[in-house]
Design a protein around this motif. Structure first.
Motif, PDB file in Angstrom:
ATOM      1  N   SER A 247     -23.901  -3.601  10.691  1.00  0.00           N
ATOM      2  CA  SER A 247     -22.581  -4.212  10.812  1.00  0.00           C
ATOM      3  C   SER A 247     -21.625  -3.656   9.766  1.00  0.00           C
ATOM      4  O   SER A 247     -22.000  -3.466   8.611  1.00  0.00           O
ATOM      5  CB  SER A 247     -22.686  -5.731  10.650  1.00  0.00           C
ATOM      6  OG  SER A 247     -21.401  -6.320  10.554  1.00  0.00           O
ATOM      7  N   ALA A 248     -20.374  -3.428  10.189  1.00  0.00           N
ATOM      8  CA  ALA A 248     -19.333  -2.980   9.259  1.00  0.00           C
ATOM      9  C   ALA A 248     -18.705  -4.159   8.526  1.00  0.00           C
ATOM     10  O   ALA A 248     -17.920  -3.967   7.597  1.00  0.00           O
ATOM     11  CB  ALA A 248     -18.260  -2.207  10.021  1.00  0.00           C
ATOM     12  N   VAL A 249     -19.048  -5.388   8.939  1.00  0.00           N
ATOM     13  CA  VAL A 249     -18.470  -6.577   8.324  1.00  0.00           C
ATOM     14  C   VAL A 249     -19.101  -6.853   6.962  1.00  0.00           C
ATOM     15  O   VAL A 249     -18.427  -7.232   6.002  1.00  0.00           O
ATOM     16  CB  VAL A 249     -18.632  -7.796   9.249  1.00  0.00           C
ATOM     17  CG1 VAL A 249     -18.064  -9.049   8.586  1.00  0.00           C
ATOM     18  CG2 VAL A 249     -17.945  -7.550  10.589  1.00  0.00           C
ATOM     19  N   THR A 250     -20.413  -6.674   6.863  1.00  0.00           N
ATOM     20  CA  THR A 250     -21.127  -6.880   5.595  1.00  0.00           C
ATOM     21  C   THR A 250     -21.862  -5.591   5.221  1.00  0.00           C
ATOM     22  O   THR A 250     -23.083  -5.502   5.329  1.00  0.00           O
ATOM     23  CB  THR A 250     -22.125  -8.047   5.703  1.00  0.00           C
ATOM     24  OG1 THR A 250     -23.015  -7.798   6.815  1.00  0.00           O
ATOM     25  CG2 THR A 250     -21.396  -9.351   5.918  1.00  0.00           C
ATOM     26  N   PRO A 251     -21.119  -4.584   4.791  1.00  0.00           N
ATOM     27  CA  PRO A 251     -21.728  -3.277   4.514  1.00  0.00           C
ATOM     28  C   PRO A 251     -22.610  -3.297   3.273  1.00  0.00           C
ATOM     29  O   PRO A 251     -22.374  -4.051   2.330  1.00  0.00           O
ATOM     30  CB  PRO A 251     -20.525  -2.357   4.317  1.00  0.00           C
ATOM     31  CG  PRO A 251     -19.440  -3.263   3.850  1.00  0.00           C
ATOM     32  CD  PRO A 251     -19.670  -4.567   4.541  1.00  0.00           C
ATOM     33  N   GLY A 252     -23.590  -2.416   3.290  1.00  0.00           N
ATOM     34  CA  GLY A 252     -24.569  -2.385   2.204  1.00  0.00           C
ATOM     35  C   GLY A 252     -24.267  -1.412   1.095  1.00  0.00           C
ATOM     36  O   GLY A 252     -25.115  -1.157   0.238  1.00  0.00           O
ATOM     37  N   GLY A 253     -23.075  -0.847   1.078  1.00  0.00           N
ATOM     38  CA  GLY A 253     -22.766   0.116   0.031  1.00  0.00           C
ATOM     39  C   GLY A 253     -21.283   0.291  -0.180  1.00  0.00           C
ATOM     40  O   GLY A 253     -20.462  -0.486   0.322  1.00  0.00           O
TER      41      GLY A 253
END
Length: 473
Positions: free
Chosen positions: A377-383
């Motif tokens: 998901s682009a809503v909660t990105p990991g970086g």
């Protein structure tokens, strides 16, 4: 009653006197740019020459149509401006004007991309572009699916009017999965394949794209917005060898004003007329000739040896930043970078890119949350995505970018401590940033560090707010 002729003429009043409130906001923004570490990969600092064009009398002129085929009179000068920009654009990328043409009227990159789709595709034609979570761009056809609502959601106009099937990067290597692209294109049979992205730290295999496009009867377009300056200076592979159409913005690694360009092959397929018609009258009104002038004067700089050295330094600085973060024990997507940007995977630290971005904002470090390989998901990105062009423009070199990496490390250490107190919610985390003593100390050192470097476009000595700590509250 006062007559019109008796009214004071204010056409030569400076903004400072005409609108002190807006003047103050601009001065605050100058101060922010001067005392901040600008690491957004899609931003840069343009020159005073470009800014002079943007604030010139060219902004007054309507010029609908093309040079020497306008819908208004009085275009004898702006025709020369636009033709000069076209000429320099082809020269900067080493293109034969008999084989390539260029439209320099797009207001920015997204309008440029949609003009290509409008010109060369029919509604509901199929396209394939890099998935947004893999580093692609919204205009390459991104859409989402909601399990809760059971619906497919078009995120950009591209996915409203065209049928899109994304290709992705390998979640392990972070590199484009050309095998997946080849397999899926064979089934999907797209009319257009789009190369390029907004968060991909490696170069592109254009020969492989061409092979896949040809095998499926697809046109091939490259969106080189991020790397256009590197392409012009030979620091990235050229898409012009094999692509049918190439689009770009002009304000990222090219370091010009905010605008766009479309390059197209001149052949029996008639791209020139179709693309020109799509730009105007299909999608835009009068071109912004002050922007076009800014692009033209920047392209003059792009063709200098000095800009070649700049582009080389951009790559060196991005590599130095990636290497320093790696030495500190962090994970860099794809293992490094070959261009101007770095993707920092924060999943091993168990903090989101959203939280880290907010913590960096608190210390005058500007970067953006971003998906990294493995994200869904682009809503909660990991970086986060980190770019080198802007600070390289301010004359920073490898050792300076190592210091930048150290600042980033210090911010992350504090952010992890704050997350232990705040819990998982972003709003609770942000509430702890204001007034934090450790972040205040980092911010002061960041301000002192960055204000020692030159600032293009305007002179800090002439600013209203010259305190490295920022305007008074």
């Amino acid at each position: 009653m006062t007559s019109f002729k008796d009214l004071e003429f204010k056409g030569l009043v400076d903004l400072k006197d005409h609108d002190p409130e807006l003047f103050d906001l601009i001065e605050q923004e100058k101060s922010r740019q001067w005392r901040s570490l600008e690491l957004i990969a899609s931003e840069n600092f343009t020159s005073k020459a470009v800014i002079d064009c943007l604030g010139s009398a060219l902004t007054n002129k309507y010029a609908e149509g093309l040079p020497h085929a306008r819908y208004y009179g009085g275009n004898e000068v702006v025709d020369q401006v636009e033709e000069l920009c076209q000429k320099r654009a082809l020269e900067a990328y080493g293109l034969d004007p008999e084989k390539w043409g260029v439209n320099v009227q797009p207001y920015s990159g997204s309008p440029a991309n949609f003009a290509v789709y409008t010109a060369l595709l029919r509604p509901h034609d199929r396209i394939m572009g890099l998935d947004l979570p893999s580093g692609g761009h919204l205009t390459h056809g991104f859409y989402t699916y909601s399990k809760k609502e059971g619906t497919r959601k078009a995120v950009s106009a591209t996915s409203v009017y065209f049928e899109s099937l994304p290709y992705r990067v390998d979640p392990e290597t972070g590199l484009v999965d050309y095998k997946q692209l080849d397999r899926d294109a064979g089934l999907f049979k797209p009319a257009l394949i789009i190369a390029g992205g907004s968060a991909y730290p490696r170069d592109w295999d254009y020969a492989k794209f061409r092979e896949i496009a040809d095998a499926n009867g697809a046109l091939l377009m490259m969106d080189m917005a991020h790397i256009s300056g590197l392409v012009a200076t030979g620091e990235q592979a050229s898409p012009f060898d094999v692509c049918d159409v190439v689009t770009t913005t002009t304000h990222k690694s090219l370091r010009g004003p905010r605008a766009g360009m479309i390059f197209f092959r001149k052949d029996e397929r008639g791209f020139e007329g179709r693309i020109n018609q799509a730009v105007f009258p299909a999608l835009q009104g009068g071109p912004h000739e002050h922007q076009i002038a800014g692009v033209a004067t920047q392209l003059l700089e792009v063709m200098t040896p000095e800009f070649k050295i700049y582009s080389q330094q951009v790559k060196k600085n991005a590599a130095a930043l990636a290497a320093k973060l790696t030495s500190l024990g962090y994970t860099i997507a794809s293992g490094g970078t070959e261009n101007h940007l770095v993707l920092w995977d924060l999943k091993p630290q168990k903090i989101t890119g959203s939280k880290f971005e907010k913590a960096c904002d608190a210390v005058c470090i500007t970067l953006n949350k971003n998906c990294v390989p493995g994200d869904r998901s682009a809503v909660t990105p990991g970086g986060v995505r980190i770019g080198a062009p802007a600070l390289t423009t301010r004359k920073m070199v490898e050792s300076d970018f190592e210091q930048v990496a150290t600042f980033l490390h210090e911010v992350l250490v504090v952010a992890l401590k704050l997350q232990e107190k705040s819990g998982p919610k972003l709003k609770d985390f942000v509430a702890l940033l204001d007034g934090n003593a450790e972040l205040k100390s980092i911010r002061e050192r960041v301000n002192k560090f960055v204000t020692a470097f030159p600032m293009p476009g305007f002179d800090p000595k002439e600013m209203k707010y010259q305190d490295p700590m920022g305007p008074p509250h």
